[in-house]
Design a protein around this motif. Structure first.
Motif, PDB file in Angstrom:
ATOM      1  N   GLU A  67      19.176  32.422  42.007  1.00  0.00           N
ATOM      2  CA  GLU A  67      18.341  31.961  40.896  1.00  0.00           C
ATOM      3  C   GLU A  67      17.174  31.106  41.387  1.00  0.00           C
ATOM      4  N   ASN A  68      16.002  31.416  40.863  1.00  0.00           N
ATOM      5  CA  ASN A  68      14.807  30.660  41.241  1.00  0.00           C
ATOM      6  C   ASN A  68      13.692  30.960  40.256  1.00  0.00           C
ATOM      7  N   GLU A  69      12.640  30.145  40.325  1.00  0.00           N
ATOM      8  CA  GLU A  69      11.420  30.432  39.588  1.00  0.00           C
ATOM      9  C   GLU A  69      10.456  31.135  40.534  1.00  0.00           C
ATOM     10  N   ARG A  70      10.081  32.347  40.175  1.00  0.00           N
ATOM     11  CA  ARG A  70       9.247  33.149  41.062  1.00  0.00           C
ATOM     12  C   ARG A  70       7.797  32.663  41.056  1.00  0.00           C
ATOM     13  N   LEU A  71       7.226  32.677  42.252  1.00  0.00           N
ATOM     14  CA  LEU A  71       5.838  32.269  42.432  1.00  0.00           C
ATOM     15  C   LEU A  71       4.987  33.473  42.795  1.00  0.00           C
ATOM     16  N   THR A  72       3.785  33.517  42.244  1.00  0.00           N
ATOM     17  CA  THR A  72       2.823  34.550  42.611  1.00  0.00           C
ATOM     18  C   THR A  72       1.480  33.898  42.916  1.00  0.00           C
ATOM     19  N   ASP A  73       0.627  34.657  43.532  1.00  0.00           N
ATOM     20  CA  ASP A  73      -0.670  34.154  43.978  1.00  0.00           C
ATOM     21  C   ASP A  73      -1.429  33.489  42.834  1.00  0.00           C
ATOM     22  N   GLY A  74      -1.876  32.260  43.089  1.00  0.00           N
ATOM     23  CA  GLY A  74      -2.653  31.525  42.102  1.00  0.00           C
ATOM     24  C   GLY A  74      -1.851  30.569  41.241  1.00  0.00           C
ATOM     25  N   ASP A  75      -0.521  30.663  41.270  1.00  0.00           N
ATOM     26  CA  ASP A  75       0.307  29.726  40.503  1.00  0.00           C
ATOM     27  C   ASP A  75       0.102  28.295  40.991  1.00  0.00           C
ATOM     28  N   ILE A  76       0.418  27.342  40.137  1.00  0.00           N
ATOM     29  CA  ILE A  76       0.296  25.922  40.469  1.00  0.00           C
ATOM     30  C   ILE A  76       1.651  25.239  40.261  1.00  0.00           C
ATOM     31  N   ILE A  77       2.085  24.485  41.260  1.00  0.00           N
ATOM     32  CA  ILE A  77       3.245  23.608  41.112  1.00  0.00           C
ATOM     33  C   ILE A  77       2.699  22.190  40.969  1.00  0.00           C
ATOM     34  N   THR A  78       3.045  21.531  39.872  1.00  0.00           N
ATOM     35  CA  THR A  78       2.566  20.164  39.627  1.00  0.00           C
ATOM     36  C   THR A  78       3.666  19.177  39.973  1.00  0.00           C
ATOM     37  N   VAL A  79       3.327  18.241  40.859  1.00  0.00           N
ATOM     38  CA  VAL A  79       4.270  17.195  41.293  1.00  0.00           C
ATOM     39  C   VAL A  79       3.598  15.859  41.013  1.00  0.00           C
ATOM     40  N   GLY A  80       3.836  15.284  39.835  1.00  0.00           N
ATOM     41  CA  GLY A  80       3.115  14.071  39.452  1.00  0.00           C
ATOM     42  C   GLY A  80       1.629  14.343  39.417  1.00  0.00           C
ATOM     43  N   ASN A  81       0.866  13.591  40.222  1.00  0.00           N
ATOM     44  CA  ASN A  81      -0.590  13.772  40.286  1.00  0.00           C
ATOM     45  C   ASN A  81      -1.015  14.752  41.381  1.00  0.00           C
ATOM     46  N   LEU A  82      -0.056  15.418  41.963  1.00  0.00           N
ATOM     47  CA  LEU A  82      -0.345  16.373  43.034  1.00  0.00           C
ATOM     48  C   LEU A  82      -0.256  17.795  42.500  1.00  0.00           C
ATOM     49  N   GLU A  83      -1.111  18.661  43.045  1.00  0.00           N
ATOM     50  CA  GLU A  83      -1.076  20.070  42.685  1.00  0.00           C
ATOM     51  C   GLU A  83      -0.966  20.918  43.941  1.00  0.00           C
ATOM     52  N   LEU A  84      -0.023  21.843  43.937  1.00  0.00           N
ATOM     53  CA  LEU A  84       0.110  22.801  45.025  1.00  0.00           C
ATOM     54  C   LEU A  84      -0.210  24.180  44.490  1.00  0.00           C
ATOM     55  N   GLN A  85      -1.284  24.760  45.015  1.00  0.00           N
ATOM     56  CA  GLN A  85      -1.687  26.107  44.605  1.00  0.00           C
ATOM     57  C   GLN A  85      -1.034  27.127  45.517  1.00  0.00           C
ATOM     58  N   VAL A  86      -0.414  28.129  44.916  1.00  0.00           N
ATOM     59  CA  VAL A  86       0.269  29.189  45.656  1.00  0.00           C
ATOM     60  C   VAL A  86      -0.755  30.213  46.147  1.00  0.00           C
ATOM     61  N   VAL A  87      -0.685  30.523  47.452  1.00  0.00           N
ATOM     62  CA  VAL A  87      -1.583  31.510  48.052  1.00  0.00           C
ATOM     63  C   VAL A  87      -0.736  32.565  48.749  1.00  0.00           C
ATOM     64  N   HIS A  88      -0.828  33.799  48.301  1.00  0.00           N
ATOM     65  CA  HIS A  88      -0.078  34.882  48.935  1.00  0.00           C
ATOM     66  C   HIS A  88      -0.760  35.253  50.249  1.00  0.00           C
ATOM     67  N   THR A  89      -0.047  35.068  51.361  1.00  0.00           N
ATOM     68  CA  THR A  89      -0.616  35.301  52.698  1.00  0.00           C
ATOM     69  C   THR A  89       0.298  36.230  53.492  1.00  0.00           C
ATOM     70  N   PRO A  90       0.366  37.516  53.133  1.00  0.00           N
ATOM     71  CA  PRO A  90       1.258  38.442  53.836  1.00  0.00           C
ATOM     72  C   PRO A  90       0.779  38.736  55.256  1.00  0.00           C
TER      73      PRO A  90
END
Length: 474
Positions: free
Chosen positions: A91-114
């Protein structure tokens, strides 16, 4: 923002703890299965691990993403890229290119790099309090300091057929389209450092920048010249041997590593109990001393895994928990060494440590057979075996030697003679002691070369010096 790099010298593995100090939320990227370091960081800094993620399905270690998510209640984010063949089985939350994970005031942008793998992700980090553009990129096995993640591991360790060429082309496009457009100042934080088998020439410094790699890396020159074929050729040439256990890591990381939970302290075992277990072939005895200690005498059929010299790597080479379920008994100088070794073994999915002993008096023993380099020609042997990597072998070996790396030899016994003596060596003797112990346990007669290749070179030089001195006297 708090950013901590947690580095495992054993597996040359870097994971990252990133926290928002304003809200107390944190995320961990590419965690080890020994999760204590992340829990301690969270406690020390008054933070809550709210998110856990990883860049890809790892091959060189067993991921701690599932373990850490289960222990903390954090949301587990995993790649949803690469097609159905590359989706995780838990079980997990799937990530795709361009998604954002918000951690407080931090943002992590998902980049698909195959390229290294089809599902591989990188993460661009922006501290929104101080900037509106990313300043860091967590590249996993996409970009290392001075090198790139190898695209041939699926062929070498996971049963793929010629996937390296597709992967190399994908890696070229990922660099061109996803990395090079970034500003020069963006810091690159990879998942591995020097010594990892996930690349061939990883740098030993912890970080680099997009601008530095663009300007000075071997691959930057190929991209600047739009030389894709030259890039592919150089990328695939000279990659190191992939240890056989990488295939098991791939499968287990995709399916979901077994949850460990809280583990009790290891007990010190009674020698009579251990003796009874060995007589029934119901135990695996692990000698945790270095090769010098082992060569003075050890327990019959013991596996040598030096406690303080890359024990996770060496254990992965010579123990297969999928085919051999016998519990392990550790020879250790005390509980600290025993628990240290257990914490490393779980990083490669070896969980069945039953306890430890501090001596082996009364147990069946033997002294490993050795041969001095100057006596090598007088020995009748079926195979002279070089257990170093193929790149080391290519740079020079003992005449007549055949190469099969220590990380692969136990899984390729069909390449060894069925009868006769095997004389084995590595560079200095550490890897040779590990591999030889496993081959003896498997039924082969193995004689170790004293001093290994360095000892042979020294003996050769000594002989040449003696001949020179003799000629001068005449």
């Amino acid at each position: 923002m708090l950013l901590e790099r947690i580095y495992d010298e054993d597996l040359s593995h870097a994971s990252y703890f990133i926290g928002c100090q304003a809200t107390g939320d944190a995320i961990v990227i590419d965690p080890s299965r020994d999760i204590s370091a992340y829990q301690e960081l969270a406690k020390t800094n008054g933070m809550r691990i709210a998110h856990v993620t990883e860049t890809h399905i790892h091959a060189d270690f067993l991921s701690g993403t599932r373990e850490l998510g289960n222990a903390t209640g954090a949301t587990v984010h995993l790649s949803g890229e690469g097609g159905e063949d590359w989706q995780y089985g838990y079980e997990n939350e799937r990530l795709t290119d361009g998604d954002i994970i918000t951690v407080g005031n931090l943002e992590l942008q998902v980049v698909h790099t195959p390229g290294h793998t089809p599902e591989h992700l990188s993460f661009l980090l922006t501290d929104t309090v101080t900037a509106d553009e990313p300043g860091f990129m967590f590249t996993g096995d996409f970009v290392f300091v001075g090198d790139l993640g190898r695209p041939d591991l699926l062929d070498e360790a996971a049963g793929g057929v010629d996937t390296r060429y597709v992967g190399a082309a994908q890696l070229y496009r990922s660099l061109k389209e996803k990395l090079l457009p970034l500003p020069d100042y963006v810091q690159i934080l990879p998942a591995h450092g020097a010594g990892s088998a996930c690349g061939k020439a990883l740098g030993s410094v912890p970080t680099t920048t997009v601008g530095y790699e663009r300007t000075f890396s071997w691959w930057g020159r190929h991209l600047a010249a739009a030389d894709e074929q030259g890039f592919v050729d150089e990328l695939l040439e000279g990659q190191p041997d992939a240890p056989a256990y990488f295939g098991r890591m791939k499968r287990q990381n995709r399916e979901g590593p077994t949850l460990l939970g809280t583990r009790p302290a290891l007990p010190e075992l009674d020698l009579d109990t251990v003796r009874a277990g060995l007589e029934k072939s119901a135990l695996t005895f692990v000698d945790t001393r270095d090769q010098h200690g082992v060569h003075t005498g050890t327990v019959k059929d013991a596996i040598n895994i030096p406690a303080w010299n890359k024990p996770a790597v060496h254990a992965g080479w010579v123990l297969d928990p999928e085919s051999d379920h016998r519990p392990l008994v550790l020879l250790a100088d005390g509980p600290d060494t025993a628990h240290h070794l257990r914490s490393h073994l779980i990083r490669v999915g070896i969980d069945n440590v039953e306890g430890f002993v501090t001596g082996f008096e009364g147990l069946p023993t033997f002294v490993p057979d050795m041969v001095a380099p100057q006596d090598l020609e007088s020995i009748d042997y079926a195979l002279l075996l070089d257990v170093r990597n193929k790149s080391e072998f290519a740079q020079g070996t003992i005449p007549g030697a055949k190469q099969l790396s220590a990380g692969r030899v136990l899984w390729h016994q069909d390449l060894l003679p069925e009868t006769g003596t095997i004389i084995s060596f590595c560079q200095s003797g550490v890897r040779n002691s590990v591999a030889s112990s496993a081959l003896r346990r498997a039924g082969h007669r193995v004689v170790e070369l004293e001093g290994s290749y360095l000892g042979w070179q020294a003996a050769l030089q000594q002989q040449a010096d003696l001949q020179k001195q003799t000629a001068l006297v005449k």
